[in-house]
Each structure stands twice: as structure tokens, then as C-alpha cells.
Write a protein that holds these residues in place. Structure first.
Motif, short mmCIF file in Angstrom:
data_model
loop_
_atom_site.label_atom_id
_atom_site.label_comp_id
_atom_site.label_asym_id
_atom_site.label_seq_id
_atom_site.Cartn_x
_atom_site.Cartn_y
_atom_site.Cartn_z
N LEU A 156 -19.86 0.27 4.59
CA LEU A 156 -19.59 -0.17 3.22
C LEU A 156 -18.10 -0.10 2.89
N SER A 157 -17.45 0.99 3.28
CA SER A 157 -16.01 1.12 3.04
C SER A 157 -15.22 0.10 3.85
N LEU A 158 -15.63 -0.11 5.10
CA LEU A 158 -14.93 -1.09 5.93
C LEU A 158 -15.06 -2.50 5.34
N MET A 159 -16.25 -2.85 4.87
CA MET A 159 -16.41 -4.16 4.23
C MET A 159 -15.50 -4.29 3.02
N GLY A 160 -15.39 -3.20 2.26
CA GLY A 160 -14.51 -3.21 1.10
C GLY A 160 -13.07 -3.45 1.49
N LEU A 161 -12.58 -2.73 2.51
CA LEU A 161 -11.20 -2.87 2.92
C LEU A 161 -10.92 -4.24 3.54
N ILE A 162 -11.88 -4.79 4.24
CA ILE A 162 -11.72 -6.12 4.84
C ILE A 162 -11.57 -7.17 3.74
N ALA A 163 -12.19 -6.93 2.59
CA ALA A 163 -12.15 -7.90 1.49
C ALA A 163 -10.88 -7.77 0.65
N CYS A 164 -10.08 -6.73 0.89
CA CYS A 164 -8.96 -6.40 -0.01
C CYS A 164 -7.63 -7.03 0.41
N ASP A 165 -6.80 -7.24 -0.60
CA ASP A 165 -5.39 -7.54 -0.38
C ASP A 165 -4.58 -6.25 -0.34
N PHE A 166 -4.99 -5.30 -1.18
CA PHE A 166 -4.28 -4.03 -1.31
C PHE A 166 -5.27 -2.88 -1.35
N VAL A 167 -4.76 -1.68 -1.05
CA VAL A 167 -5.57 -0.47 -1.19
C VAL A 167 -4.76 0.59 -1.91
N ILE A 168 -5.42 1.31 -2.80
CA ILE A 168 -4.84 2.46 -3.49
C ILE A 168 -5.61 3.70 -3.04
N ILE A 169 -4.88 4.74 -2.67
CA ILE A 169 -5.50 5.99 -2.24
C ILE A 169 -5.26 7.06 -3.30
N PRO A 170 -6.31 7.49 -4.01
CA PRO A 170 -6.15 8.62 -4.93
C PRO A 170 -6.21 9.93 -4.15
N VAL A 171 -5.30 10.83 -4.46
CA VAL A 171 -5.23 12.11 -3.75
C VAL A 171 -5.17 13.23 -4.78
N GLN A 172 -6.04 14.20 -4.64
CA GLN A 172 -6.07 15.33 -5.55
C GLN A 172 -5.01 16.35 -5.16
N PRO A 195 -5.28 -8.43 8.71
CA PRO A 195 -3.86 -8.14 8.94
C PRO A 195 -3.01 -8.19 7.68
N ASP A 196 -3.54 -8.78 6.61
CA ASP A 196 -2.78 -8.89 5.36
C ASP A 196 -2.98 -7.71 4.43
N LEU A 197 -3.81 -6.75 4.81
CA LEU A 197 -4.07 -5.58 3.95
C LEU A 197 -2.80 -4.75 3.81
N GLU A 198 -2.45 -4.41 2.57
CA GLU A 198 -1.27 -3.60 2.30
C GLU A 198 -1.66 -2.35 1.52
N LEU A 199 -0.98 -1.24 1.82
CA LEU A 199 -1.13 -0.03 1.02
C LEU A 199 -0.28 -0.19 -0.23
N LEU A 200 -0.95 -0.40 -1.37
CA LEU A 200 -0.20 -0.58 -2.62
C LEU A 200 0.40 0.73 -3.09
N GLY A 201 -0.33 1.83 -2.87
CA GLY A 201 0.25 3.10 -3.28
C GLY A 201 -0.73 4.26 -3.15
N VAL A 202 -0.16 5.45 -3.19
CA VAL A 202 -0.92 6.70 -3.21
C VAL A 202 -0.78 7.30 -4.60
N LEU A 203 -1.93 7.62 -5.21
CA LEU A 203 -1.95 8.09 -6.60
C LEU A 203 -2.35 9.56 -6.65
N MET A 204 -1.50 10.40 -7.21
CA MET A 204 -1.83 11.80 -7.40
C MET A 204 -2.71 11.92 -8.65
N VAL A 205 -3.87 12.56 -8.48
CA VAL A 205 -4.81 12.71 -9.59
C VAL A 205 -5.19 14.18 -9.77
N MET A 206 -5.77 14.48 -10.94
CA MET A 206 -6.18 15.85 -11.28
C MET A 206 -5.03 16.82 -11.02
N HIS A 207 -3.84 16.40 -11.41
CA HIS A 207 -2.62 17.17 -11.11
C HIS A 207 -2.36 18.19 -12.21
#
Length: 258
Positions: free
Chosen positions: A133-149, A174-186
Motif C-alpha cells: 500500500l505504501s509503495l503504491m502511494g509513493l509510485i503515484a507521487c510527485d513528492f513525499v513529505i516525511i513527518p518526524v517526531q 524516477p521523478d519522485l522528490e523528497l519535498l521535505g522533512v517535517l518536525m512534529v509534536m515538537h
């Protein structure tokens, strides 16, 4: 053509669904047309936006199986200008169903491609796992955001996370880009949170969003009322944080288009 952004972390309880809901709502309030796709079998993004999952005749399961289109199953959520493709428990068995097939990789991407012209942003709330499920999501994406606690264990698994994104880039998207890492619950009052933040910035450098989402009780309360933080308490610190994130996401996406 709408941009597809996945909110992804293999760990649970790191603010992934909170970010999916409130980033979608923040973009909607900035006059962006948004589609939120709930890929989590728990369907928390759906209930967090006021949708009774048990009353639905179809959800994202039917979309991936090719039995329904986005237009047939999308629902208007409680957030302004945010449509929703709901998740549900049906997804729990989908990975087993698809594991025996060879063509599952692009099923979500192909289904969303049809409606990308209708939206400014499509946000995918990926499940907290590294499965199909996660892989299908990432394959469909242009960008990914990673929330990090901002806690010690947040640093564990970061390498595996990045390796997963790299694997998707090399083999499927190949076009997937890491848009950013988001600090959460900080919680800036603690030494640990500060140390973790500094380590994340050392690892990810300018990929770390300037916006930091502070630990906020109102953010935790809002989903139980089926509302984004903007509808639940627009004056809360959480609302201000996600408003700032929406603005920063718009800026970063535009920078990629230059």
C-alpha cells in the motif's frame, strides 16, 4: 496538472495522518482544490474529516481494484475545498490479494492520473508500513513529505525510510522528490527534542521544513470532532503551524516548477 504529495513514515503515531488532514485543509484555505486519499486501513484521515466509513458503499479499495473511479467515490469533507477518497478495513486484505499479481505497482497512479487536471494537489496519507500500500502511494507521487517526531526513536529507521524512497525512484518512479522533512509534536522546552531536531537537520540539511509543528492538545482533539484544526480552533498554535506549512509547501512546489 495537480501535484501528488505522499505523507509517509513507516512508524505509527508520528503525526502522519494529522499532517495529511491539516496540510490538505491549509491548502484548501489558500484556494487550492485538494483531494485527500486515505490509504490507511484504519481510515483515520477519513474519520478525522467527519466521514462515517461504515456508511460508505465504496472506498479506495474499490478504486485500486478498478471497480470504481475517483469521481464515483470521492466525498466532500468537512474541510473547505478538500474532497476525500476514504480508506477502510477492506485495505487490510488488499496487500494479500495484490501480492499474487504482477501489475499492482501502477494501479493507484493510473486511477489518480485521470483526475490530476481537476485538482491543484492530491495528498496521499500512506499507511505506517513499508508494504504494498505504501509503495503504491509513493509510485503515484510527485513528492513525499516525511513527518518526524522529536523523540529518540524517531532517528531509528530513518535510513530504511530513505532507502525505500531511493528504491522507488530507481525502480518505479524516477521523478519522485523528497519535498521535505517535517518536525512534529515538537517540545522546544526539552533538551532531547532540541538534540533530535539538530540531528535531523544534520542528516537532511535544507530538506527540513522551516515550519515546526509544536506539541498541541487542540491538534489531538480535533479529529474526534471530525474537523481539521482550522475548523476546530483556528486560533490555536497547531492552526498557525499548519497554516505556515501550507505556505511553505506551496513555495517549495513552485520552486521545482521553475
Amino acid at each position: 496538472m495537480g501535484k501528488v504529495i505522499g505523507i509517509f513514515n513507516q512508524k505509527g503515531g508520528v503525526g502522519k495522518t494529522t499532517t495529511s488532514i491539516n496540510l490538505s485543509a491549509a491548502l484548501g484555505r489558500k484556494k487550492q482544490k485538494v483531494l485527500l486519499v486515505d490509504m490507511d486501513p484504519q481510515g483515520n484521515a477519513s474519520s478525522g474529516l467527519g466521514i462515517d466509513k461504515s456508511s460508505l458503499e465504496a472506498n479506495v479499495y474499490d478504486l485500486i481494484k478498478g471497480q470504481k473511479s475517483v469521481d464515483e467515490i470521492k466525498i466532500q469533507s468537512s474541510a473547505k475545498d478538500v474532497d476525500l477518497v476514504a480508506g477502510g478495513i477492506d485495505l487490510a486484505g488488499l496487500e494479500i490479494e495484490l501480492a499474487d499479481t504482477m501489475d499492482w505497482h501502477n494501479k493507484l497512479r493510473d486511477s489518480l492520473e485521470v483526475v490530476k487536471e481537476d485538482y491543484d494537489f492530491i495528498i496521499i496519507d500512506c499507511p505506517p508500513s513499508l508494504g504494498i500500500l505504501s509503495l503504491m502511494g509513493l509510485i503515484a507521487c510527485d513528492f513525499v513529505i516525511i513527518p518526524v517526531q522529536s523523540e529518540f526513536y524517531a532517528l531509528e529507521g530513518t535510513g530504511q525510510l530513505i532507502e525505500t524512497i531511493r528504491m522507488v525512484q530507481e525502480n518505479y518512479n524516477p521523478d519522485l522528490e523528497l519535498l521535505g522533512v517535517l518536525m512534529v509534536m515538537h517540545d522546544s522546552r526539552t533538551r532531547l527534542a532540541t538534540d533530535v531536531f539538530q540531528e535531523i537537520k544534520r542528516v537532511f540539511a535544507d530538506k527540513v521544513f522551516k515550519t515546526v509543528v509544536a506539541r498541541n492538545v487542540r491538534l489531538a482533539e480535533a479529529p474526534s470532532y471530525g474537523q481539521s484544526i482550522f475548523d476546530y480552533d483556528s486560533l490555536s498554535r497547531g492552526a498557525w503551524n499548519y497554516k505556515a506549512l501550507g505556505k511553505e509547501v506551496l513555495t517549495r512546489v513552485k520552486d521545482y516548477d521553475k
